[in-house]
Design an enzyme around this catalytic site. Structure first.
Site, PDB file in Angstrom:
ATOM      1  N   GLY A 206      -2.201   5.534  16.308  1.00 36.71           N
ATOM      2  CA  GLY A 206      -2.880   5.776  15.039  1.00 36.71           C
ATOM      3  C   GLY A 206      -3.014   4.517  14.229  1.00 36.71           C
ATOM      4  O   GLY A 206      -2.796   3.411  14.735  1.00 36.71           O
ATOM      5  N   ASN A 207      -3.416   4.677  12.992  1.00 36.62           N
ATOM      6  CA  ASN A 207      -3.512   3.527  12.089  1.00 36.62           C
ATOM      7  C   ASN A 207      -2.986   3.939  10.724  1.00 36.62           C
ATOM      8  O   ASN A 207      -2.659   5.101  10.497  1.00 36.62           O
ATOM      9  CB  ASN A 207      -4.953   3.018  12.028  1.00 36.62           C
ATOM     10  CG  ASN A 207      -5.896   4.071  11.498  1.00 36.62           C
ATOM     11  OD1 ASN A 207      -5.850   4.420  10.328  1.00 36.62           O
ATOM     12  ND2 ASN A 207      -6.738   4.608  12.385  1.00 36.62           N
ATOM     13  N   ARG A 208      -2.914   2.975   9.807  1.00 37.59           N
ATOM     14  CA  ARG A 208      -2.211   3.214   8.550  1.00 37.59           C
ATOM     15  C   ARG A 208      -3.099   3.724   7.425  1.00 37.59           C
ATOM     16  O   ARG A 208      -2.679   3.781   6.273  1.00 37.59           O
ATOM     17  CB  ARG A 208      -1.475   1.935   8.122  1.00 37.59           C
ATOM     18  CG  ARG A 208      -0.300   1.626   9.036  1.00 37.59           C
ATOM     19  CD  ARG A 208       0.332   0.282   8.702  1.00 37.59           C
ATOM     20  NE  ARG A 208       0.513   0.112   7.276  1.00 37.59           N
ATOM     21  CZ  ARG A 208       0.246  -1.012   6.616  1.00 37.59           C
ATOM     22  NH1 ARG A 208      -0.199  -2.065   7.266  1.00 37.59           N
ATOM     23  NH2 ARG A 208       0.423  -1.077   5.326  1.00 37.59           N
TER      24      ARG A 208
END
Ligand code: CTP
Length: 396
Positions: free
Chosen positions: A201-203
């Site tokens: 995922g990403n932030r």
């Protein structure tokens, strides 16, 4: 803007402090008019410290400066939070037996009220009638929320959350330049499953995308939000489609895009996904000391939308880059908008501490020629409004 916050006498008066604070932090000059009853629940020094102005209560103070009308005349907006059943009744009949009543009658500014009372009082025919009268006069009623009340009881009557009151109040001041427009916003960050318990995922928190969606609603647009793993609550004022992965986001966006005037792709999209998703949890005993993941490229949703867009449809992309040098950052942005084919590209710098999950943002907006059409810095709400200004300018 000059905003008058009326605080009236209910237990929820302590929450008015956060409403005042929210308006002050949004850059407004806030003047509190408190009833005597309100000051039994919350201290004048608190209201003065938070509003950064003197708090007015007494009709017979400041008579030489005609204060009973001056405050209302100078107001750009009046917000009454909490508004008790008693105050609502007084407003409905136009009573002016205290400073707040005089202030409201002496003002041509829009009025927003946030009622707070017990359920029986909220549902009493007198209150129902009074609220109807106020609505018919154009007063905006925020809440009440349903939930735990002061005693053991719960139900409708609880003061709406301060953040929501601030947002709804400021929305009243927005230009209504997106009435009749349909806008699709994607927000958040996609997650690509590795196995039933893990993902890549990403932030991205979804804050900037949600701020855009809310700002568009405030300006009169009909908004669909496609949210990927949002870490923020979504309001009832828009249609929300929740998605997880990039392929789900692509499907939801492609389904909604043909019916809208504007697509804003604020979501942080995973460029790659695992080629296969393990049916069961990946175990160390089986994987051993090194684990290699085979990733395949995801479709470029934005480029696809730009390619198939209807005539007149405006497509807005985002580019989050870690490049520190301004000219190099702009060059990356110019190359990206050329590659994607969107009408506008919102370029922002991200890093370990910048951009993701924070409350502020700094952006540069480029057009297809690579020219800078707008630069903005500030809260994500402020930035959202400036981005929408750039969109509105394209309609013109
Ligand atoms: N985007 C998209 N589909 C993808 C990847 C990105 O629609 N598969 C969109 C994003 O929502 C954003 C814009 O494209 O509006 C730019 O995303 P970004 O990640 O900055 O660009 P990439 O194309 O992924 O380029 P790179 O990561 O190589 O810089």
């Amino acid at each position: 803007m000059n905003i008058v916050v009326g605080v009236t006498g209910g237990i929820a008066a302590y929450k008015a402090v956060n409403v005042i604070r929210g308006l002050v932090l949004a850059g407004h000059d806030v003047h509190v008019v408190a009833t005597d009853a309100a000051l039994r629940f919350v201290g004048k020094p608190t209201l003065e410290a938070i509003s950064r102005n003197i708090v007015h209560t007494d009709l017979y103070e400041g008579v030489a400066e005609v204060r009973h009308v001056a405050i209302g005349q100078a107001a750009d907006l009046i917000v009454i939070a909490p508004a008790t059943a008693n105050t609502i009744a007084k407003l409905a009949t136009g009573l002016a037996d205290d400073l707040l009543g005089n202030t409201v009658l002496a003002s041509r500014a829009p009025v927003v009220i946030a009622p707070a009372m017990h359920t029986e009082m909220w549902q009493h025919p007198a209150t129902v009638h009074n609220i109807g009268v106020l609505r018919s006069r154009g007063v905006t009623v925020v809440g009440p929320a349903v939930g735990q009340l002061t005693g053991a009881d719960s139900g409708p009557g609880r003061l709406e959350e301060p953040d929501e009151i601030v947002r709804a109040a400021l929305a009243v001041l927005e230009p209504k330049d997106l009435v009749g427009r349909r806008i699709l916003v994607s927000a958040g960050g996609t997650r690509e499953a590795l196995d039933p318990v893990r993902y890549l995922g990403n932030r991205s928190s979804g804050k900037q995308g949600l701020a855009l969606a809310l700002a568009a609603v405030a300006r009169g647009a009909e908004v669909t939000l496609v949210g990927a793993n949002l870490e923020v609550q979504t309001p009832a004022s828009m249609r929300v489609v929740h998605v997880g992965s990039t392929l789900e986001l692509a499907a939801a966006v492609q389904a909604a895009a043909p019916d809208v005037d504007v697509v804003i792709m604020a979501a942080a999209v995973a460029d790659y996904r695992p080629e296969s998703v393990a049916e069961a949890k990946i175990k160390k005993e089986i994987a051993g000391d090194r684990l290699t993941l085979e990733l395949v490229k995801n479709p470029d949703i934005l480029a696809g939308l730009a390619e198939t867009r209807a005539p007149g449809q405006i497509i807005v992309g985002f580019a989050a880059e870690t490049e520190q040098d301004r000219e190099a950052l702009l060059a990356l942005g110019r190359a990206k908008i050329a590659r994607k084919g969107s009408d506008l590209l919102v370029l922002n710098r991200v890093g370990w501490t910048e951009g993701f999950g924070t409350d502020g943002n700094t952006v540069v907006v480029l057009d297809r020629r690579g020219d800078i059409v707008m630069e903005a810095s500030g809260s994500k709400q402020t930035v959202a409004d400036r981005i929408l200004d750039a969109v509105v300018a394209r309609f013109a």
